[in-house]
Design a protein around this motif. Structure first.
Motif, short mmCIF file in Angstrom:
data_model
loop_
_atom_site.label_atom_id
_atom_site.label_comp_id
_atom_site.label_asym_id
_atom_site.label_seq_id
_atom_site.Cartn_x
_atom_site.Cartn_y
_atom_site.Cartn_z
N ASP A 1 24.29 29.17 7.78
CA ASP A 1 24.35 27.68 7.72
C ASP A 1 23.13 27.05 8.47
N ASN B 1 16.77 24.50 18.63
CA ASN B 1 17.54 23.91 17.56
C ASN B 1 18.42 25.01 16.95
N THR B 2 18.47 26.02 17.49
CA THR B 2 18.95 27.35 17.06
C THR B 2 19.97 27.71 18.35
N ARG B 3 21.16 27.87 18.13
CA ARG B 3 22.03 28.61 19.06
C ARG B 3 21.72 30.11 19.24
N GLU C 1 30.21 25.57 21.68
CA GLU C 1 30.61 24.65 20.53
C GLU C 1 31.78 23.20 21.24
N SER D 1 22.28 24.36 8.99
CA SER D 1 22.75 23.20 9.74
C SER D 1 23.62 23.43 10.97
N ARG D 2 24.07 24.58 11.07
CA ARG D 2 24.74 24.98 12.38
C ARG D 2 24.10 26.47 12.62
N ARG D 3 22.97 26.51 12.90
CA ARG D 3 22.07 27.74 13.04
C ARG D 3 22.43 28.46 14.28
N CYS D 4 22.66 29.76 14.07
CA CYS D 4 22.90 30.62 15.26
C CYS D 4 22.26 32.04 14.98
N CYS E 1 26.32 34.17 11.81
CA CYS E 1 24.97 34.21 12.35
C CYS E 1 23.87 35.06 11.90
#
Length: 615
Positions: A141, A265-267, A577, A143-146, A174
């Motif tokens: 995803d 911008n990426t976990r 989170e 929009s919830r980048r990891c 991820c």
């Protein structure tokens, strides 16, 4: 060490050797990140019967002792070498036995469709490249980048951390980035002048992953960890960071409409066990907010001012075969009845050399045992070291690491050690055997048909301790070679992690390969003194190799370590989170081995997630 279920996966799970040289009062400059250049980009799609996590094999095929077949044994396809590499990597790291808990109590083996991106990367100044690879699941995803970043355990190949990182990261949607951290299974056959391409297939020309340069040897086997001319352990942190940077670039290619992917911008989480755990802690030193958190299991990490792990390894190679005769109820394998004659002879040889005391074997064994205890090894870790001793892994580790520390090429080892795949009749390796190395090699022979050759053992007057004493002298002697090796050990010494980075260190109290007393117990106080934010989980009844729990003698004594790695990732992820959820805290964990019963989660005594107190 790793022993591919017999001797390969474990010859690599290994990890060792740190430095023990004093440092100046002023802290050395913290390592910084340089922008890497990635070469030989390759992208493949993996869906249906060839997905990311198990290459379509599933649990039953992963449990099978029969490797996935090559249609043409001497000329496997890239798909076949990849599938076998994933099969071997799972079996070398995880306990997949029925009732062992993987996929039920912890972890996931659900099929994960997606894409892979791979390339060669190079540390500045390195002679040889290292492999990097990124798995991007279809359910990623943007929009919830990891991005989970992992280094292989031991000296394993590029998929060597798939059971650790893939088993958790892909299940969470991820992307997962891997590095072989300058080692891996890109063996080179000096007789046939054949190595491996970027896709894992054998070849004698083209952009091979490893070709030894300026070698003094024309026969035998060269492999990257021992013969690259680099000291990869000194750069483990840089290898992991370059995997992260490659992961971000791969995501840019995978999702061009969502670029740029950055560490901001990426976990990003770093994870690894054994040598991979050491790489995680070394990457934690690097300036910049590259990683959001780190989880290091049974890390091979050195602390300046303490004896290097190389010192223990060479001492164990000499003394442990004798010392184990003073221990009752050893886990099997190795089979004690078969080992006793050789171990008894070692006691007698050590006595003749004046290295142990005692007039009979029992007294000599007690003397050897006490020397190891005095060096800082616990009795439980000594008992768990029986496996490494039975398969002569201490010597293989010492020969490989001393070669890397001294940056020796093939044929240059100062203690006359080399590696060969020749048969008993001297015939060089068959093409069919050579084709399996990339997929099944542990990165440190012996295993997969490659053997360690002791050049000191030839002749009627051969000294059985000459080679071992030579390896030991490289760590504590004053010859030019010893100074060269010790310089390499010193270069691998850890610095404190950057402040504010959450870190979880997990280690088994019974670890007989990377003893907790010589690694994590030294590193955690050192890092905390520098202001590090560390949770330390010490796990009773846990040794180094989860894969050994396939043997009844091991699962009645020990618990797997991977459940604690996944639990720590869960808790760190939960905090990232939702900051109201606390980070993990220190814990002395008291689990119960499962023996022959199915593993239950409550037997693991995993530390509970705690809430952050309200202000």
């Amino acid at each position: 060490m790793n022993i591919h279920r017999s001797l390969a996966p474990l010859c690599a799970a290994l990890a060792l050797l740190p430095g023990g040289i004093s440092v100046a009062d002023a802290a050395p400059p913290r390592p910084t990140a340089a922008a890497p250049v990635f070469e030989q980009w390759r992208q493949t799609v993996h869906r249906g019967n060839d997905e990311l996590l198990t290459a379509g094999l599933g649990i039953d095929a992963l449990r099978s002792a029969t490797a996935p077949a090559f249609t043409k044994p001497a000329q496997p396809t890239a798909e076949e070498t990849r599938r076998r590499a994933i099969w071997s990597s799972w079996r070398g790291i995880a306990d997949l036995t029925p009732g062992g808990g993987f996929g039920d109590v912890y972890g996931s083996l659900q099929a994960v469709p997606g894409r892979e991106f791979s390339a060669y990367a190079r540390i500045p100044g390195a002679r040889q490249p290292h492999r990097v690879l990124v798995q991007v699941p279809d359910n990623f995803d943007a929009s919830r980048r990891c991005l989970l970043v992992a280094a292989s355990s031991g000296s394993r190949g590029i998929y060597g951390a798939i059971a650790v990182a893939g088993g958790w990261g892909l299940a969470h949607g991820c992307a997962v980035a891997y590095t072989d951290k300058g080692a891996g299974s890109d063996y080179y056959d000096l007789d046939a002048r054949t190595g491996f391409q970027d896709d894992g297939t054998p070849a004698s020309q083209g952009a091979l992953a490893f070709v030894p340069a300026g070698t003094a040897a024309t026969q035998g086997i060269a492999f990257k960890h021992a013969h690259s001319g680099d000291n990869p352990e000194a750069d483990w942190g840089g290898h992991l960071l370059q995997a992260l940077q490659f992961g971000l670039q791969a995501l840019d290619r995978a999702y061009p409409e969502s670029t740029p992917f950055t560490a901001a911008n990426t976990r990003t989480l770093g994870v690894g066990v054994s040598n991979g755990g050491g790489a995680v802690l070394r990457a934690a030193e690097i300036e910049g907010d590259w990683f959001d958190a780190m989880v290091a299991g049974e890390p091979n990490v050195s602390v300046a001012g303490a004896p290097p792990l190389y010192d223990f390894v060479t001492q164990a190679a000499l003394l442990m075969p004798c010392a184990l005769l003073a221990e009752d109820d050893l886990p099997q394998p190795p089979m004690r009845a078969q080992a006793v004659p050789a171990w008894t002879q070692r006691c007698a040889t050590l006595k003749s050399a004046g290295l142990v005391q005692g007039d009979d074997t029992a007294a000599q064994a007690r003397s050897a045992r006490q020397l190891l205890l005095d060096a800082g090894l616990s009795a439980d870790a000594l008992r768990a070291g029986a496996f490494s001793t039975g398969f002569d892994l201490w010597r293989a580790i010492a020969a490989t690491y001393s070669s890397a520390y001294g940056r020796y090429g093939a044929g240059e080892h100062p203690c006359a050690y080399s590696f060969s795949a020749a048969g008993a009749d001297g015939t060089p390796a068959a093409a069919e055997m050579r084709a399996t190395w990339w997929s099944e090699g542990s990165g440190i022979p012996p295993g997969s048909g490659v053997m360690l050759v002791d050049g000191n053992a030839a002749g009627a007057e051969a000294d059985p301790l000459r080679g071992l004493n030579c390896l030991r002298a490289l760590g504590n002697g004053d010859s030019a070679d010893a100074r060269r090796v010790r310089a390499g050990i010193a270069a691998a010494t850890a610095q404190a992690p950057r402040r504010g980075l959450p870190i979880v260190v997990i280690h088994g109290l019974d670890d007989g390969l990377v003893p907790i007393s010589m690694t994590s117990d030294r590193y955690v106080p050192f890092a905390r003194k520098a202001g590090a934010q560390i949770a330390y989980w010490r796990v009773n009844h846990a040794q180094h190799f989860d894969s050994l729990l396939a043997f009844p003698e091991y699962r009645k004594r020990y618990v797997p370590l991977l459940p604690y790695m996944f639990a720590a990732l869960d808790q760190v992820w939960g905090h990232l989170e939702d900051p109201t959820q606390a980070l993990p805290k220190d814990a002395l964990i008291q689990p119960s081995p499962r023996a022959e019963a199915p593993l239950l989660r409550e037997q693991l005594s995993i530390p509970a997630i705690q809430a952050t107190p309200s202000r």
